[in-house]
Scaffold this motif. Sequence first.
Motif, PDB file in Angstrom:
ATOM      1  N   ALA A  25       0.826  -1.208   0.000  1.00 35.58           N
ATOM      2  CA  ALA A  25       0.000   0.000   0.000  1.00 35.58           C
ATOM      3  C   ALA A  25       0.861   1.259   0.000  1.00 35.58           C
ATOM      4  O   ALA A  25       0.580   2.222  -0.727  1.00 35.58           O
ATOM      5  CB  ALA A  25      -0.928  -0.009   1.216  1.00 35.58           C
ATOM      6  N   ALA A  28       2.236   1.894  -3.390  1.00 31.95           N
ATOM      7  CA  ALA A  28       1.223   2.393  -4.321  1.00 31.95           C
ATOM      8  C   ALA A  28       0.946   3.879  -4.121  1.00 31.95           C
ATOM      9  O   ALA A  28       0.647   4.604  -5.077  1.00 31.95           O
ATOM     10  CB  ALA A  28      -0.065   1.588  -4.159  1.00 31.95           C
ATOM     11  N   ILE A  29       1.052   4.345  -2.884  1.00 34.27           N
ATOM     12  CA  ILE A  29       0.807   5.762  -2.598  1.00 34.27           C
ATOM     13  C   ILE A  29       1.782   6.639  -3.375  1.00 34.27           C
ATOM     14  O   ILE A  29       1.429   7.730  -3.855  1.00 34.27           O
ATOM     15  CB  ILE A  29       0.920   6.036  -1.082  1.00 34.27           C
ATOM     16  CG1 ILE A  29      -0.289   5.445  -0.356  1.00 34.27           C
ATOM     17  CG2 ILE A  29       1.021   7.530  -0.788  1.00 34.27           C
ATOM     18  CD1 ILE A  29      -0.200   5.529   1.151  1.00 34.27           C
ATOM     19  N   SER A  32       0.535   7.795  -6.696  1.00 32.17           N
ATOM     20  CA  SER A  32      -0.838   8.304  -6.711  1.00 32.17           C
ATOM     21  C   SER A  32      -0.872   9.685  -6.045  1.00 32.17           C
ATOM     22  O   SER A  32      -1.023   9.791  -4.830  1.00 32.17           O
ATOM     23  CB  SER A  32      -1.775   7.334  -5.983  1.00 32.17           C
ATOM     24  OG  SER A  32      -1.719   6.041  -6.559  1.00 32.17           O
ATOM     25  N   ALA A 157      -8.453   6.277  -3.412  1.00 31.57           N
ATOM     26  CA  ALA A 157      -7.579   5.296  -2.761  1.00 31.57           C
ATOM     27  C   ALA A 157      -8.053   3.878  -3.036  1.00 31.57           C
ATOM     28  O   ALA A 157      -7.246   2.956  -3.218  1.00 31.57           O
ATOM     29  CB  ALA A 157      -7.519   5.555  -1.253  1.00 31.57           C
ATOM     30  N   ILE A 162      -4.972   1.180  -3.840  1.00 28.00           N
ATOM     31  CA  ILE A 162      -4.048   1.412  -2.722  1.00 28.00           C
ATOM     32  C   ILE A 162      -4.540   0.649  -1.498  1.00 28.00           C
ATOM     33  O   ILE A 162      -3.751   0.029  -0.765  1.00 28.00           O
ATOM     34  CB  ILE A 162      -3.929   2.917  -2.416  1.00 28.00           C
ATOM     35  CG1 ILE A 162      -3.393   3.666  -3.637  1.00 28.00           C
ATOM     36  CG2 ILE A 162      -3.028   3.151  -1.203  1.00 28.00           C
ATOM     37  CD1 ILE A 162      -3.458   5.179  -3.499  1.00 28.00           C
TER      38      ILE A 162
END
Length: 446
Positions: A25, A28-29, A32, A157, A162
């Motif tokens: 996670a 992935a942030i 993004s 999200a 995410i």
Amino acid sequence: MITMMQTAERLRQGLTTPDKLIESALAAIKNSAYVFIDVLEQRAFNDAKASTRRWRQGAPLSPFDGIPYAVKDLLDVVGSRTTAGSITRIDAPMAVEDAEVIAALAALGMIPLGKTNLTEFAYSGLGLNPHFGTPTCDVAVSESRVPGGSSSGSAIAVQRGIVTCAIGTDTAGSIRIPAAFNGLVGYKASTSRYSMKGLHPLAITLDSLGPFAHTVADCVALDTAMRGFKDVAIEAANLSSLRFVVDDGVMSDPALQPVVQHNLVSMMERLRAAGAQVERRPVLAVARTRELIAREGWLGAIEAWRLLGAIVEGPQGHQMDRRVRHRLRTAKEVDPASEARIRHLRTELMAAMERELDGAILVMPTVKHVAPPMAPLSNDDELFASVNLETLSLTMIGSLLDMPGVAIPSGKDSIGLATSTLFSTTQGRDDQLLSACLAIETRLCD
């Protein structure tokens, strides 16, 4: 996309660990932009380590122990500021305790990954934020589309994968609209379903909470967890026992995009074919509620001005998003007698809706249109104001009457933008609604 329930099963089987979920996670942030205002990295690492240890010892706190989720930055989380998406709160004190719904999830081992972006003070249905940026979905289109608001970051999200689930708030459509624009399931609960302790309010009569996810089943699971229960108890209804009323007045609205109408009709035809009772007729309480809002104004605006007026007109007012500030100022001019009339008629209309539906589920488009292009709305305040009101116009009905609602994806348009259908019941019938929506999901996924 992997779902929350699938993740729980992978944890149970030992196919993943909370440590791995958090690492994925957080990675992935980084790809993004503008989704999170604050990432709770250290808490997430610590919580994941403890959760991983519990799973290895065979003693998880719940089936959801170790699953990360996102939190709209209107809810207090220990060690972070609740900004409400506004730089006027950038120096707000750190929260010293979790909001009660966050504490309930923590008791089950779920991990708050971070605080998500939103429209400033949660006061728009489009999701733009000039202070912290505007998150966007990763659907391949020629121009960026608005994410929907105000719970923009929570929706994105989940849409971007995410997290499998997120918490938002909804006062006039702020869960249901972002869900609709991003192809998600979004559940706005009745106002009394969850504790609101630790929530930065907007309009206390109308403020509600709820989850975003990829499936109804995930929303039901997170709803259960937010209320402190370890196991999911709500089960799918028998579809043949369900009655749906499609509001003909809304379906005849000339502003309704044909693809939104077509996808809703197709969805209901499939449910009818599966044995559900589907009726299409005007719902007088819906029409009267729309007329009341147009004539007297929005109760949420009146309460929001009461809460935020001092900031708007104070020394920090110039720091606010000009569009939010202008919209709040218009509420200052509402005749005080209008509030009394709205509250009186609200009670009357809630009773009228109960009689008209008589246990049936109300069906409408969640929003009349797909997600509009962002650039024109960023550059033209008059266009922003008109599109914002049109975007909110259907979800405001259920908010004023405290109707729980579930937005469910109904399809896509020719370029891949999501459309959505809104299923609603009367105040307090949340379990009935969620049970029905589980049945709908089961049938549509066959």
